[in-house]
Enzyme design. Structure first.
Site, PDB file in Angstrom:
ATOM      1  N   GLY A   1       4.688   1.499   3.435  1.00 19.36           N
ATOM      2  CA  GLY A   1       4.291   0.620   4.524  1.00 19.36           C
ATOM      3  C   GLY A   1       3.013   1.129   5.158  1.00 19.36           C
ATOM      4  N   THR A   2       1.959   0.284   5.175  1.00 24.82           N
ATOM      5  CA  THR A   2       0.621   0.731   5.545  1.00 24.82           C
ATOM      6  C   THR A   2      -0.154  -0.435   6.117  1.00 24.82           C
ATOM      7  OG1 THR A   2       0.687   2.282   3.683  1.00 24.82           O
ATOM      8  CG2 THR A   2      -1.460   1.848   4.622  1.00 24.82           C
TER       9      THR A   2
END
Length: 536
Positions: A354-355
């Site tokens: 998750g970024t």
């Protein structure tokens, strides 16, 4: 750069955006607008990147936070600068201690996988070296949204709900209570369109701004982080925070058909994308939608990952240099391993991530490629009480095998998935690009760069094109829009093709290209999320 999207059979979901004075592309409209507001107030692309990044910790907390890491590529005055602001493992952690805690591999949740957060230091360092406006002005939009709240956007709401269910199942100890109080104050994830705010988050951002990061690393915030770690058996201490400094690094590149493709050097995995391109430049590609094109892309990606997973770690602990991995001779040797059937290299199984990624550009020619992450969505499940800080779980990628290059060691940086990209030609900036999402990132970089250079697609179509993702062995996931006849033909070559309907695992990208003659900016944003381009 001549683009022709008209010949491509896939219908793009958005139109490419053109502007002259400035542009901000990211995954959340409110954050993009915050960056544009800073440009209009006289800030430069670096100021806009900081404003957007800080804002994203508030308006997209499912993918990043104050307790995460950051990397940046900054083009200014004809030069490209690299910033590595990833934090190391705590000094007093060790393989032996983690195994004594009962873990056979690094866990995903809790304090054990927490490493020193680098994002706040990145904002301060970028502002100090290249910013034009006072940091207080630049951080104000993020502080305002954290204080007054904002309505949750559609994709954000979906991922928030998914994270809540995941953490409810896996994060049941006392150390996780503050996460639920902060991100599920009503006993559930906020609904799409529902207002969410965090006064603790706002106060932390304000303290970071007022003290130029000193509070976070050496002051009151650092004391709260260290105290929470100690109470729950964590390894992170105030000394670890105080010792941290972001690093300016020399970006690495390969030349791909006359263009220089740039990445941050290890401990980031950007070198995986460069290794794959170094292999692929030995082939001629005339058609994007062909079985042979996809087969060679997939096989090159496998070979690149097999080296990346073997060697990438803190550069002080690598067994080879980036130059060796990117040499033309090594690229030719790896290219020779690609045959007509699917091969089976031996890297580990890539997990999901998750970024957030953002790209900015101003009318003076400054451009920024910036990425930050908590890893695996919200990260470790830890929120430091009274701060709103969600702590990353980047240490999960360390190996507990003492013979592995990326083995856990106190003070060491781990293999890092988040990577900003940048493209130049003839020593002039073309622009920033990135595709976020765990181990999808180098695969996304290769796909959008080939879409741009080999197949002449404009930024929006290059992003909208159906993606594939190699997972492990011969398994390749493809989007539902991927051409079915090519998927079937790849299957006959030995690939295990799996069509995914709505996984959210194919990455989310942004691109801004600049015409070197006119200075006109052209941008594309991700249709797989709440992506937006703000421009003027």
């Amino acid at each position: 750069m001549n683009f022709d999207a008209l010949h491509y059979p896939y219908r793009s979901q958005r139109n490419v955006v053109y502007a002259k004075n400035g542009m901000v592309a990211t995954s959340q409209p409110l954050a993009a607008q915050a960056g544009l507001d800073i440009l209009k107030k006289g800030g430069n692309a670096i100021d806009a990147a900081i404003a957007t990044a800080a804002c994203l910790t508030v308006v997209e907390p499912t993918s990043n936070g104050i307790g995460g890491d950051a990397f940046a590529l900054v083009w200014t005055k004809g030069q490209l600068h690299g910033l590595n602001s990833s934090g190391p493992a705590p000094m007093n952690i060790s393989i032996e201690k983690v195994k004594e805690d009962g873990h056979e591999r690094m866990p995903k949740y809790g304090w054990v996988p927490v490493t020193v957060p680098g994002a706040p230091a990145a904002w301060v360092e970028l502002s100090k070296r290249f910013g034009r406006l006072p940091l207080l002005d630049v951080m104000k939009p993020a502080i305002d949204y954290a204080t007054n709240g904002y309505p949750v956007s559609p994709t954000l709401g979906r991922f928030w709900k998914r994270a809540f269910e995941q953490y409810k199942q896996n994060c049941t100890g006392a150390e996780f209570e503050a996460w639920f109080e902060t991100f599920a104050p009503k006993g559930r994830a906020p609904e799409v369109g529902e207002m969410w705010s965090s006064l603790d988050h706002a106060d932390t951002l304000e303290q970071i701004t007022r003290t130029n990061g000193e509070s976070f690393y050496k002051g009151a915030i650092a004391e709260k982080i260290a105290a929470a770690s100690e109470v729950h058996g964590g390894y992170l201490t105030k000394d670890d925070l105080a010792a941290f400094q972001p690093e300016w690094v020399d970006p690495i590149k390969v030349n791909y058909r006359g263009y220089d493709v740039w990445e941050i050097p290890p401990n980031g995995q950007g070198i995986v994308a460069l290794m794959a391109l170094n292999i692929l430049k030995g082939f001629d590609f005339t058609t994007k939608e062909s079985t042979d094109t996809y087969h060679k892309q997939i096989e090159a990606m496998k070979l690149a990952f097999s080296c990346g997973k073997q060697y990438i770690t803190d550069p002080k602990h690598m067994g080879v240099t980036a130059e060796e991995l990117l040499s033309n001779s090594y690229g030719r040797k790896r290219q020779a391993l690609i045959g007509s059937e699917a091969g089976t290299p031996a890297p580990g199984v890539p997990p999901r991530g998750g970024t957030v990624y953002l790209a900015t550009a101003d009318g003076e020619g400054n451009m920024v490629s910036f990425i930050q992450s908590n890893y695996m969505g919200f990260g470790s499940g830890i929120v430091v009480p009274g701060t709103g800080i969600a702590m990353q779980n980047r240490g999960h990628d360390f190996s507990l095998d003492p013979t592995h290059y990326n083995c856990l060691k106190g003070g060491k940086k781990t293999y890092h998935t988040i990577i900003p990209g940048f493209l130049t030609k003839d020593n002039q900036a073309v622009g920033p690009f990135g595709v976020m999402g765990g181990y999808m990132q180098p695969q996304g970089h290769v796909q959008v760069i080939m879409n741009t250079i080999d197949f002449h697609l404009n930024p929006q179509v290059a992003l909208d094109a159906p993606r594939w993702q190699w997972k492990s062995d011969k398994t390749v996931e493809v989007e539902k829009s991927f051409p079915l006849h090519i998927a079937e033909e790849l299957g006959r070559k030995g690939h295990d093709i799996q069509v995914l309907v709505d996984s959210g695992s194919f990455g989310r990208g942004q691109i801004i290209w600049r015409d070197p003659e006119t200075g006109v900016l052209m941008g594309g944003t991700e249709s797989r999320t709440d992506g937006a381009i703000a421009s003027w």
